[in-house]
Scaffold this motif. Sequence first.
Motif, mmCIF file in Angstrom:
data_model
loop_
_atom_site.group_PDB
_atom_site.id
_atom_site.type_symbol
_atom_site.label_atom_id
_atom_site.label_comp_id
_atom_site.label_asym_id
_atom_site.label_seq_id
_atom_site.Cartn_x
_atom_site.Cartn_y
_atom_site.Cartn_z
ATOM 1 N N LEU A 1 0.812 -1.218 0.000
ATOM 2 C CA LEU A 1 0.000 0.000 0.000
ATOM 3 C C LEU A 1 0.841 1.263 0.000
ATOM 4 O O LEU A 1 0.603 2.175 -0.785
ATOM 5 C CB LEU A 1 -0.943 0.011 1.215
ATOM 6 C CG LEU A 1 -1.961 -1.129 1.273
ATOM 7 C CD1 LEU A 1 -2.740 -1.086 2.576
ATOM 8 C CD2 LEU A 1 -2.907 -1.042 0.081
ATOM 9 N N THR A 2 1.841 1.313 0.890
ATOM 10 C CA THR A 2 2.650 2.529 1.024
ATOM 11 C C THR A 2 3.924 2.489 0.191
ATOM 12 O O THR A 2 4.563 3.521 0.001
ATOM 13 C CB THR A 2 3.051 2.758 2.496
ATOM 14 O OG1 THR A 2 3.909 1.685 2.906
ATOM 15 C CG2 THR A 2 1.832 2.839 3.397
ATOM 16 N N HIS A 3 4.306 1.311 -0.275
ATOM 17 C CA HIS A 3 5.537 1.089 -1.045
ATOM 18 C C HIS A 3 6.797 1.372 -0.223
ATOM 19 O O HIS A 3 7.881 1.509 -0.776
ATOM 20 C CB HIS A 3 5.551 1.906 -2.341
ATOM 21 C CG HIS A 3 4.401 1.592 -3.235
ATOM 22 N ND1 HIS A 3 4.297 0.416 -3.926
ATOM 23 C CD2 HIS A 3 3.266 2.294 -3.508
ATOM 24 C CE1 HIS A 3 3.167 0.407 -4.602
ATOM 25 N NE2 HIS A 3 2.526 1.526 -4.367
ATOM 26 N N ARG A 4 6.654 1.469 1.102
ATOM 27 C CA ARG A 4 7.808 1.687 1.976
ATOM 28 C C ARG A 4 8.387 0.346 2.399
ATOM 29 O O ARG A 4 7.671 -0.639 2.505
ATOM 30 C CB ARG A 4 7.398 2.462 3.225
ATOM 31 C CG ARG A 4 6.933 3.880 2.893
ATOM 32 C CD ARG A 4 6.554 4.634 4.132
ATOM 33 N NE ARG A 4 7.752 4.861 4.929
ATOM 34 C CZ ARG A 4 7.751 5.359 6.136
ATOM 35 N NH1 ARG A 4 6.624 5.669 6.719
ATOM 36 N NH2 ARG A 4 8.873 5.540 6.797
ATOM 37 N N LEU A 5 9.698 0.332 2.669
ATOM 38 C CA LEU A 5 10.333 -0.882 3.177
ATOM 39 C C LEU A 5 9.998 -1.035 4.652
ATOM 40 O O LEU A 5 10.073 -0.073 5.417
ATOM 41 C CB LEU A 5 11.847 -0.818 3.019
ATOM 42 C CG LEU A 5 12.397 -1.101 1.629
ATOM 43 C CD1 LEU A 5 13.916 -0.958 1.634
ATOM 44 C CD2 LEU A 5 12.012 -2.473 1.151
ATOM 45 N N GLU A 6 9.620 -2.240 5.040
ATOM 46 C CA GLU A 6 9.353 -2.542 6.438
ATOM 47 C C GLU A 6 10.362 -3.590 6.876
ATOM 48 O O GLU A 6 10.530 -4.617 6.222
ATOM 49 C CB GLU A 6 7.926 -3.060 6.614
ATOM 50 C CG GLU A 6 6.880 -2.018 6.272
ATOM 51 C CD GLU A 6 5.457 -2.554 6.333
ATOM 52 O OE1 GLU A 6 5.276 -3.792 6.417
ATOM 53 O OE2 GLU A 6 4.529 -1.742 6.288
ATOM 54 N N ARG A 7 11.033 -3.334 7.978
ATOM 55 C CA ARG A 7 12.059 -4.235 8.485
ATOM 56 C C ARG A 7 11.501 -5.026 9.659
ATOM 57 O O ARG A 7 11.065 -4.458 10.653
ATOM 58 C CB ARG A 7 13.291 -3.453 8.901
ATOM 59 C CG ARG A 7 13.824 -2.621 7.737
ATOM 60 C CD ARG A 7 15.291 -2.353 7.847
ATOM 61 N NE ARG A 7 15.756 -1.506 6.768
ATOM 62 C CZ ARG A 7 16.120 -1.955 5.570
ATOM 63 N NH1 ARG A 7 16.072 -3.224 5.298
ATOM 64 N NH2 ARG A 7 16.542 -1.123 4.648
ATOM 65 N N GLU A 8 11.526 -6.351 9.519
ATOM 66 C CA GLU A 8 10.963 -7.258 10.520
ATOM 67 C C GLU A 8 11.536 -7.000 11.908
ATOM 68 O O GLU A 8 10.817 -6.998 12.902
ATOM 69 C CB GLU A 8 11.214 -8.712 10.094
ATOM 70 C CG GLU A 8 10.617 -9.737 11.005
ATOM 71 C CD GLU A 8 9.097 -9.753 10.997
ATOM 72 O OE1 GLU A 8 8.505 -10.047 12.054
ATOM 73 O OE2 GLU A 8 8.503 -9.450 9.943
ATOM 74 N N MET A 9 12.845 -6.774 12.002
ATOM 75 C CA MET A 9 13.484 -6.564 13.304
ATOM 76 C C MET A 9 13.009 -5.285 13.984
ATOM 77 O O MET A 9 13.154 -5.125 15.190
ATOM 78 C CB MET A 9 15.006 -6.484 13.152
ATOM 79 C CG MET A 9 15.618 -7.755 12.695
ATOM 80 S SD MET A 9 15.673 -8.900 14.054
ATOM 81 C CE MET A 9 16.851 -10.043 13.446
ATOM 82 N N CYS A 10 12.459 -4.358 13.217
ATOM 83 C CA CYS A 10 12.052 -3.062 13.759
ATOM 84 C C CYS A 10 10.551 -2.959 14.003
ATOM 85 O O CYS A 10 10.102 -2.016 14.657
ATOM 86 C CB CYS A 10 12.486 -1.949 12.808
ATOM 87 S SG CYS A 10 14.250 -1.941 12.476
ATOM 88 N N ASP A 11 9.774 -3.899 13.484
ATOM 89 C CA ASP A 11 8.314 -3.855 13.660
ATOM 90 C C ASP A 11 7.938 -4.003 15.120
ATOM 91 O O ASP A 11 8.478 -4.841 15.844
ATOM 92 C CB ASP A 11 7.636 -4.978 12.859
ATOM 93 C CG ASP A 11 7.662 -4.732 11.366
ATOM 94 O OD1 ASP A 11 8.032 -3.626 10.956
ATOM 95 O OD2 ASP A 11 7.305 -5.659 10.616
#
Length: 138
Positions: free
Chosen positions: A117-127
């Motif tokens: 949806l946002t096309h942003r990178l999401e980092r699992e370690m930071c969620d």
Amino acid sequence: MALQIRLFQNKDSRKEYGGKWYGRVVSTGEVDTRTLARNISESNSVTESDVKAVIAALVAEMKRQMQNGKTVVLDDFGRFHLTVQSEMTDTKEEYNLKKHIRRIICKFTPSARRNQLTHRLEREMCDGVKLKRWQFDE
């Protein structure tokens, strides 16, 4: 527990950001392999010594692969590779590996996925990280 953030003021008045405030993470200590192995063994059916053996073998194999120029990818964790800090020379012929390589560095890039949806990178370690202002800032 939340990630502790301490505020610092930039002292460089020559820059446009001089005098401005920024946050840095406060380290709350370290965790060693033994503690990780114990915690993992408590939540799984493997023993602490089995976990330590696997971690030791993983580190040794990662080192061997990176020393052969490979990038090590641990799925859902991240990527590791070796790089160097190098001095520059005026000519190619002048360049000497022993003299001009300052140090070898192991780089880590956490795994990420692109949000559709946002096309942003999401980092699992930071969620899901919660932030808290360091109590000694006041």
